[in-house]
Design an enzyme around this catalytic site. Sequence first.
Site, PDB file in Angstrom:
ATOM      1  N   LYS A  22       0.841  -1.209   0.000  1.00  0.00           N
ATOM      2  CA  LYS A  22       0.000   0.000   0.000  1.00  0.00           C
ATOM      3  C   LYS A  22       0.875   1.258   0.000  1.00  0.00           C
ATOM      4  CE  LYS A  22      -1.706   1.613   4.033  1.00  0.00           C
ATOM      5  NZ  LYS A  22      -1.566   3.041   4.323  1.00  0.00           N
ATOM      6  N   ASN A  23       1.903   1.245   0.856  1.00  0.00           N
ATOM      7  CA  ASN A  23       2.691   2.468   1.008  1.00  0.00           C
ATOM      8  C   ASN A  23       3.592   2.755  -0.193  1.00  0.00           C
ATOM      9  OD1 ASN A  23       1.450   2.865   3.402  1.00  0.00           O
ATOM     10  ND2 ASN A  23       3.206   2.350   4.696  1.00  0.00           N
ATOM     11  N   ARG A  92      -4.763   9.787   4.592  1.00  0.00           N
ATOM     12  CA  ARG A  92      -3.754  10.693   5.143  1.00  0.00           C
ATOM     13  C   ARG A  92      -2.653  10.981   4.135  1.00  0.00           C
ATOM     14  NH1 ARG A  92      -0.244  10.253  10.099  1.00  0.00           N
ATOM     15  NH2 ARG A  92       0.660  11.772   8.709  1.00  0.00           N
ATOM     16  N   CYS A 116      -6.874  19.881   9.632  1.00  0.00           N
ATOM     17  CA  CYS A 116      -6.305  20.668  10.730  1.00  0.00           C
ATOM     18  C   CYS A 116      -5.537  21.863  10.201  1.00  0.00           C
ATOM     19  CB  CYS A 116      -5.326  19.825  11.539  1.00  0.00           C
ATOM     20  SG  CYS A 116      -6.014  18.296  12.109  1.00  0.00           S
ATOM     21  N   ARG A 121      -0.614  19.775  12.635  1.00  0.00           N
ATOM     22  CA  ARG A 121      -0.515  18.691  11.635  1.00  0.00           C
ATOM     23  C   ARG A 121       0.902  18.626  11.092  1.00  0.00           C
ATOM     24  NH1 ARG A 121      -4.122  14.686  10.873  1.00  0.00           N
ATOM     25  NH2 ARG A 121      -2.873  13.344   9.544  1.00  0.00           N
ATOM     26  N   PRO A 122       1.605  17.528  11.252  1.00  0.00           N
ATOM     27  CA  PRO A 122       2.990  17.558  10.823  1.00  0.00           C
ATOM     28  C   PRO A 122       3.174  17.349   9.317  1.00  0.00           C
ATOM     29  CG  PRO A 122       2.549  15.517  11.979  1.00  0.00           C
ATOM     30  CD  PRO A 122       1.267  16.273  11.916  1.00  0.00           C
ATOM     31  N   ILE A 123       2.988  18.422   8.573  1.00  0.00           N
ATOM     32  CA  ILE A 123       3.407  18.388   7.170  1.00  0.00           C
ATOM     33  C   ILE A 123       4.439  19.487   6.952  1.00  0.00           C
ATOM     34  CG2 ILE A 123       1.337  17.302   6.186  1.00  0.00           C
ATOM     35  CD1 ILE A 123       0.408  20.124   5.363  1.00  0.00           C
ATOM     36  N   ASP A 124       4.977  19.963   8.088  1.00  0.00           N
ATOM     37  CA  ASP A 124       5.929  21.077   8.021  1.00  0.00           C
ATOM     38  C   ASP A 124       7.154  20.739   7.163  1.00  0.00           C
ATOM     39  OD1 ASP A 124       6.140  19.266  10.282  1.00  0.00           O
ATOM     40  OD2 ASP A 124       7.933  20.371  10.848  1.00  0.00           O
ATOM     41  N   LEU A 125       7.599  19.482   7.218  1.00  0.00           N
ATOM     42  CA  LEU A 125       8.801  19.125   6.447  1.00  0.00           C
ATOM     43  C   LEU A 125       8.531  19.183   4.945  1.00  0.00           C
ATOM     44  CD1 LEU A 125      10.027  16.105   8.627  1.00  0.00           C
ATOM     45  CD2 LEU A 125      10.851  18.469   8.676  1.00  0.00           C
ATOM     46  N   ASP A 306       4.759   0.459  11.794  1.00  0.00           N
ATOM     47  CA  ASP A 306       3.518  -0.180  11.344  1.00  0.00           C
ATOM     48  C   ASP A 306       3.409  -1.634  11.799  1.00  0.00           C
ATOM     49  OD1 ASP A 306       2.871   2.138  10.133  1.00  0.00           O
ATOM     50  OD2 ASP A 306       3.037   1.434   8.084  1.00  0.00           O
ATOM     51  N   ILE A 328       8.235   6.627  16.617  1.00  0.00           N
ATOM     52  CA  ILE A 328       7.839   7.352  15.401  1.00  0.00           C
ATOM     53  C   ILE A 328       6.531   8.132  15.598  1.00  0.00           C
ATOM     54  CG2 ILE A 328       7.430   7.178  12.902  1.00  0.00           C
ATOM     55  CD1 ILE A 328      10.229   6.195  13.690  1.00  0.00           C
ATOM     56  N   ARG A 398      -8.386  -0.447   4.886  1.00  0.00           N
ATOM     57  CA  ARG A 398      -7.501   0.554   4.274  1.00  0.00           C
ATOM     58  C   ARG A 398      -6.156  -0.061   3.904  1.00  0.00           C
ATOM     59  NH1 ARG A 398      -6.883   5.759   7.751  1.00  0.00           N
ATOM     60  NH2 ARG A 398      -5.295   5.894   6.153  1.00  0.00           N
TER      61      ARG A 398
HETATM   62  C1  UD1 Z   1       4.511   6.660   6.193  1.00  0.00           C
HETATM   63  C2  UD1 Z   1       3.597   5.474   6.033  1.00  0.00           C
HETATM   64  C3  UD1 Z   1       3.115   5.016   7.389  1.00  0.00           C
HETATM   65  C4  UD1 Z   1       4.293   4.760   8.314  1.00  0.00           C
HETATM   66  C5  UD1 Z   1       5.225   5.955   8.355  1.00  0.00           C
HETATM   67  C6  UD1 Z   1       6.515   5.703   9.144  1.00  0.00           C
HETATM   68  C7  UD1 Z   1       2.602   5.838   3.856  1.00  0.00           C
HETATM   69  C8  UD1 Z   1       1.381   6.095   3.077  1.00  0.00           C
HETATM   70  N1  UD1 Z   1       2.488   5.851   5.200  1.00  0.00           N
HETATM   71  O1  UD1 Z   1       3.716   7.686   6.778  1.00  0.00           O
HETATM   72  O2  UD1 Z   1       2.348   3.828   7.210  1.00  0.00           O
HETATM   73  O3  UD1 Z   1       3.803   4.503   9.605  1.00  0.00           O
HETATM   74  O4  UD1 Z   1       5.614   6.325   7.022  1.00  0.00           O
HETATM   75  O5  UD1 Z   1       7.187   4.609   8.619  1.00  0.00           O
HETATM   76  O6  UD1 Z   1       3.671   5.571   3.310  1.00  0.00           O
HETATM   77  N2  UD1 Z   1       6.629  14.331  10.580  1.00  0.00           N
HETATM   78  C9  UD1 Z   1       6.760  15.654  10.877  1.00  0.00           C
HETATM   79  N3  UD1 Z   1       6.616  16.572   9.872  1.00  0.00           N
HETATM   80  C10 UD1 Z   1       6.347  16.214   8.585  1.00  0.00           C
HETATM   81  C11 UD1 Z   1       6.205  14.840   8.294  1.00  0.00           C
HETATM   82  C12 UD1 Z   1       6.355  13.920   9.314  1.00  0.00           C
HETATM   83  O7  UD1 Z   1       6.985  16.022  12.038  1.00  0.00           O
HETATM   84  O8  UD1 Z   1       6.234  17.095   7.738  1.00  0.00           O
HETATM   85  C13 UD1 Z   1       6.788  13.331  11.666  1.00  0.00           C
HETATM   86  C14 UD1 Z   1       5.502  12.523  11.913  1.00  0.00           C
HETATM   87  O9  UD1 Z   1       4.644  13.175  12.821  1.00  0.00           O
HETATM   88  C15 UD1 Z   1       6.058  11.244  12.501  1.00  0.00           C
HETATM   89  C16 UD1 Z   1       7.385  11.081  11.769  1.00  0.00           C
HETATM   90  O10 UD1 Z   1       7.723  12.361  11.231  1.00  0.00           O
HETATM   91  O11 UD1 Z   1       6.320  11.407  13.864  1.00  0.00           O
HETATM   92  C17 UD1 Z   1       7.349  10.054  10.651  1.00  0.00           C
HETATM   93  O12 UD1 Z   1       6.380  10.424   9.708  1.00  0.00           O
HETATM   94  P1  UD1 Z   1       6.523  10.038   8.157  1.00  0.00           P
HETATM   95  O13 UD1 Z   1       7.737   9.216   7.963  1.00  0.00           O
HETATM   96  O14 UD1 Z   1       6.356  11.282   7.378  1.00  0.00           O
HETATM   97  O15 UD1 Z   1       5.257   9.135   7.962  1.00  0.00           O
HETATM   98  P2  UD1 Z   1       4.240   9.190   6.770  1.00  0.00           P
HETATM   99  O16 UD1 Z   1       4.953   9.441   5.483  1.00  0.00           O
HETATM  100  O17 UD1 Z   1       3.089  10.042   7.147  1.00  0.00           O
END
Ligand code: UD1
Length: 417
Positions: A22-23, A92, A116, A121-125, A306, A328, A398
């Site tokens: 899926k990922n 997500r 949010c 919401r952590p999409i800052d990166l 996961d 994580i 999902r």
């Molecule tokens: C992906 C996987 C998810 C898995 C995760 C970690 C998909 C669709 N989902 O999620 O199943 O659990 O990797 O292996 O591939 N973070 C920030 N800011 C950001 C982005 C992330 O602080 O902009 C933080 C998150 O809150 C979390 C950590 O970084 O604590 C890891 O997140 P990330 O690796 O981005 O996970 P996803 O890509 O959302």
Amino acid sequence: MSRLLVTGREKLDGEVYVQGAKNSALPLLAATILTKGENIIFNCPELSDVEASLLILRYLGCGVKRSGKTIIVKSDNVSRFDIPDDLMRKTRSSIVFLGAIIARTGKAKLSFPGGCEIGPRPIDLHLKALREMGAIIEEKHGYLECFAPKGLNGAKIVLSFPSVGATEDIIIAACLANGTTTITNAAREPEICDLAEYLNKCGAKIYGAGEGVVVIDGVTALEGTQHTIIPDRIAAATFMACAAVTGSHVTLDGIVSSHLASIIPIFEESGCKIKSGGGRLDIFAPKRLKSMRIVRTMPYPGFPTDAQAPLLAAACTAQGTSIFVENIFENRYRHIGELVRMGANIKTEGKVAVVEGADALYGAAVEATDLRGAAALAVAGLCAEGTTSIGGVQFLERGYEDFEVVLSSLGADIKKI
Ligand code: UD1
């Protein structure tokens, strides 16, 4: 609303063909937006999260056809640059469309995943990196409005954490950028390599995927291609947990055992014998598992977050005490209260969960609130005395294809009602 009914204590026996990841499928489908011509994606799992991505592609103007696990996408006529709120909320990972849409159209308008505001919401990166590549991003009324009228520019991006989603978003965005992008502290998950392999077949120039530094030389155009999605290592780990908790021998087919390198030793530590080779893996579980001592979730190649929930469920009836440290995601222990209802003996404190193996779990009515938590409850149900009724099946769907059908074929007493 559907529920899963699991009557425990049946031994499993047989073979599972592990679904496509899926990922991997989700970012790869988003990346098809960059291409002209036909993309044929094989081994695409039939999941609601994948359906959500297809809805987004169709909304954007892509031609999408699905025949079982094969998906054909033609993105020649991308006509929109926005994703409405209801589509964004379906999965997500829809945020991975951000870089793709900007790269393709020079602008994008997306609501925040989950609706949010940007702070919590952590999409800052993702946003920081895209801004470094020259995108102007504004936050208005719960939407992100992004502009890069002259295209994105290559940049030197250093991630403060190796985020999987951010690494994917940047790789996708950088493929058509002007100049070279370098991502330092990039995520190294196999799904990143799969995405890069697909994009390179389309004509992209991505070097070092799977390593900490990824370099992307921008090109002017990408052509559709054919690609087979890698197997789902988390589904594999979940079926291993199902075998482990029932003292069974199960064979997994279609796997890449190196992707399970941090998972296999934990099962071995708990007394399982594992044989793997040629895309297959056999797990032979003892009558009762031993404790797993300490399982720490880490970015790849560490133990995946996961897989934590299904393994923790397996630890509930192991002999001795297992300790889990979730590094994580903070909210990945939400299923523990439900496991406790079934007789599990678990204490959590922050990111640590201490599981003292109980002699038995007992079937109960429980509610799942997330995908891997749902899988954990099913694992627990398989070894519990009596029947477990699991709500929140939509979360399970999902990420797992025909979960109850696969387990029934192995001999489990499980059905969806
Ligand atoms: C992906 C996987 C998810 C898995 C995760 C970690 C998909 C669709 N989902 O999620 O199943 O659990 O990797 O292996 O591939 N973070 C920030 N800011 C950001 C982005 C992330 O602080 O902009 C933080 C998150 O809150 C979390 C950590 O970084 O604590 C890891 O997140 P990330 O690796 O981005 O996970 P996803 O890509 O959302």
